[in-house]
Scaffold this motif. Structure first.
Motif, PDB file in Angstrom:
ATOM      1  N   ASN A  52       0.832  -1.201   0.000  1.00 52.23           N
ATOM      2  CA  ASN A  52       0.000   0.000   0.000  1.00 52.23           C
ATOM      3  C   ASN A  52       0.866   1.251   0.000  1.00 52.23           C
ATOM      4  O   ASN A  52       1.340   1.687   1.049  1.00 52.23           O
ATOM      5  N   CYS A 122      -5.198   5.068   3.775  1.00 49.67           N
ATOM      6  CA  CYS A 122      -6.024   4.696   2.637  1.00 49.67           C
ATOM      7  C   CYS A 122      -7.502   4.612   3.029  1.00 49.67           C
ATOM      8  O   CYS A 122      -7.851   4.583   4.208  1.00 49.67           O
ATOM      9  N   ASP A 123      -8.345   4.508   2.010  1.00 51.24           N
ATOM     10  CA  ASP A 123      -9.799   4.681   2.171  1.00 51.24           C
ATOM     11  C   ASP A 123     -10.419   3.966   3.366  1.00 51.24           C
ATOM     12  O   ASP A 123     -11.218   4.544   4.095  1.00 51.24           O
ATOM     13  N   CYS A 195      -4.492   9.453  -2.096  1.00 44.87           N
ATOM     14  CA  CYS A 195      -4.946  10.121  -3.319  1.00 44.87           C
ATOM     15  C   CYS A 195      -5.202  11.599  -2.996  1.00 44.87           C
ATOM     16  O   CYS A 195      -5.809  11.920  -1.973  1.00 44.87           O
ATOM     17  N   ALA A 201     -10.150   8.633   0.827  1.00 44.33           N
ATOM     18  CA  ALA A 201      -9.137   8.757   1.881  1.00 44.33           C
ATOM     19  C   ALA A 201      -9.114  10.183   2.433  1.00 44.33           C
ATOM     20  O   ALA A 201      -9.111  10.387   3.655  1.00 44.33           O
TER      21      ALA A 201
END
Ligand code: FES
Length: 576
Positions: A52, A122-123, A195, A201
């Motif tokens: 990741n 991350c999300d 992002c 995120a």
């Protein structure tokens, strides 16, 4: 002031052979066994993994957090969790959100941890950690990895994903050559970090700050900015103070704090995924967030942030313009300012000195990007339990639209036929994809069905699309998502036929199949579920217990029976 007894003292502050064995673990790490009692143990949850790229910066931040914990008199102990890399986890990262929340909860339950620093990125990591924090209800503070650097391609700023989707359509329709597209590939992700648009995120980091679980002004700091490192030291120190004050998530994530988060979600034009996540986090605290609440708050909130995919700029610009404190100050009349936050101060105190430094990025409430309704909740005979539309990233001319359905049985069917010259599709068609919901296949981000090449070549860049899946927060278009109940459990999406007329009315919050009620009943009576794949392990557990999208896709047994239920029972500490 009396010192609060520490949970970890059950392990360490005892004069028996069990205490010796426990203290020997810390001795192995170099902590003097004579000096560990009375010092809060701070668990630092670090999901950093080479699977990741969004969270790779957390390795460095964890070291700085440790320094902060030590400075404040605590003992920092780091632990890993599964990495929830939004790019590589297939077919969907959503099921693993729940798994990671369980991983954290059980790590905390079984170990001598007094407080938590949650390193996210991350999300799904941010909501997974907040769900766990809610269930454990130990003092906890979150710090995100931060958005990645702005990319440049041929002199233009490009976002990590929104621009990829845009240029992919150009490539598919022949407007961009292979060489140009390959060049773009190298510019899309030019540093670690999350992002850099207002994708999921970024949305979830900002909402963590709005909820009060992340320090003020921190969520938007770029990943490679030294201010994020400074924040890490502060977070470490602050977590020890929170343990001493016993400031818990249930005191911070109150019903009013969730209303603030939904308000901010609407003001920033945030990701549709946040609806699922906020419902799930609140559910762990016994707080029910109905979709109507999202609709009501969105309908009375101006969208003031000019960021991709709803606007023009990127996270770096947002941070420079003042970040969340500036947005919150701008809409302060709509917020509950007395909500407590991890800083120990209220939201109102946190933002009292905030200023906006760029009115192109954060618009005044008097001249917003959109007067209201960035997120629209739809109901109707096609979505009895609701569906979501991100109106701020949709095409105005399609928000109230009727057209014939073009139906895809599932994702593979859609991919096989979407660009076929034989596909019977026009600009007024409504693309329907089923069997992509939470129970069916884990609800991947497949909802932004590609616009058929046939239409792209006619310069048509958007059509109405409907599914029971999700879409990336970085995506855009007139895309109706999270249709509930999903088709795999017999929701009406399962019985739509090619050529049926579907009517979308965003203004009225309606999504209807213009087929008689009797015909719908007859079709549902003839419907049978798609063949069920034999599943074992976690996918089986998930399929058997996942709740529908309007209930946050949590596992039913992870919710407390009521808001008053004891959520976290400490273990009996004896011989191992
Ligand atoms: Fe990790 Fe976008 S894929 S933040």
């Amino acid at each position: 002031m009396n010192r609060v007894p520490l949970r970890s003292e059950q392990w360490f502050d005892r004069n028996d052979e069990v205490g010796i064995r426990h203290r020997s673990v810390l001795a192995t790490l170099g902590f003097d066994p004579a000096c560990v009692c009375g010092r809060p143990i701070i668990g630092i949850c670090n999901p950093a993994s080479e699977f990741n790229n969004c969270e790779m910066g957390l390795t460095e931040l964890a070291q700085i957090v440790k320094r902060g914990v030590t400075e404040a008199g605590g003992i920092p102990l780091e632990f890993p969790t599964m990495a929830l890399g939004g790019e590589l986890l297939k077919p969907s990262d959503l099921p693993y959100r729940n798994l990671v929340s369980m991983d954290i909860e059980e790590t905390v339950r079984a170990n001598p941890i007094d407080g938590l620093v949650l390193l996210s990125g991350c999300d799904k990591t941010t909501p997974a950690q907040l769900m766990a924090a809610a269930s454990c209800d130990l003092p906890a503070i979150q710090l995100s990895a931060g958005p990645k650097s702005t990319g440049y391609w041929r002199g233009q700023e490009i976002g990590a994903a929104t621009d990829l989707w845009k240029y992919w359509d150009d490539f598919r329709s022949g407007k961009l050559a292979q060489g140009e597209f390959s060049e773009l590939e190298q510019c899309i992700s030019c540093s670690y970090g999350t992002c850099n648009e207002m994708g999921t995120a970024s949305t979830m980091a900002v909402l963590s700050e709005a909820l009060g679980m992340m320090p003020p002004g921190v969520s938007t700091i770029p990943a490679n900015d030294s201010r994020r490192r400074i924040a890490a030291e502060i977070v470490g120190r602050r977590c020890v103070e929170m343990v001493k004050a016993q400031l818990r998530p249930s005191q911070i994530m109150t019903p009013e704090a969730f209303r603030n988060a939904i308000r901010v979600l609407s003001a920033i034009g945030g990701s549709t995924n946040a609806v699922i996540h906020l419902v799930a986090i609140a559910g762990r605290l016994g707080i029910a967030l109905g979709l109507n609440l999202f609709h009501e708050i969105s309908a009375s909130t101006p969208m003031i942030l000019n960021l991709k995919p709803s606007g023009r700029y990127l996270m770096e610009h947002f941070h420079r313009a003042g970040g969340l404190p500036a947005v919150a100050r701008e809409i302060s009349g709509l917020l509950h300012l007395d909500c407590l936050t991890v800083s120990g101060k209220t939201l109102g105190q946190n933002i009292s000195a905030a200023r906006c430094y760029d009115r192109e990025v954060i618009k005044p409430v008097g001249s917003p990007m959109l007067p209201s309704g960035a997120l629209v909740v739809l109901h109707g005979n096609l979505a009895p339990s609701g569906a979501i539309l991100k109106a701020s990233a949709a095409s105005d001319h399609l928000l109230n639209h009727s057209g014939p359905a073009v139906v895809f049985e599932n994702y593979l069917d859609m991919m096989a036929r979407i660009d076929s010259p034989d596909l019977d599709v026009t600009a007024s068609s409504v693309l329907v994809m089923r069997n992509t919901g939470p129970r069916g296949v884990g609800m991947p981000e497949w909802g932004a069905i590609p616009v058929p090449v046939k239409l792209l070549r006619q310069n048509i860049r958007d059509v109405v699309r409907i599914s029971d899946s999700r879409m990336s927060g970085t995506s855009y278009g007139t895309v109706i998502l999270h249709v509930a109940p999903e088709s795999a459990v017999g929701g009406p999406l399962a019985i739509v036929q090619n050529g049926d007329t579907i009517k979308l009315s965003a203004a009225e919050g309606r999504l209807d199949l213009l087929v008689s009620e009797q015909e719908i009943k007859d079709r549902l009576a003839r419907w049978s579920p798609p063949p069920s794949e034999h599943l074992r392990g976690y996918p089986r557990l998930y399929r058997d217990h996942v709740l529908q999208a309007d209930q946050g896709c949590d596992l039913d047994f992870l919710r407390p029976d009521s808001a008053d239920a004891v959520r976290f029972v400490p273990p009996i500490v004896g011989r191992g």
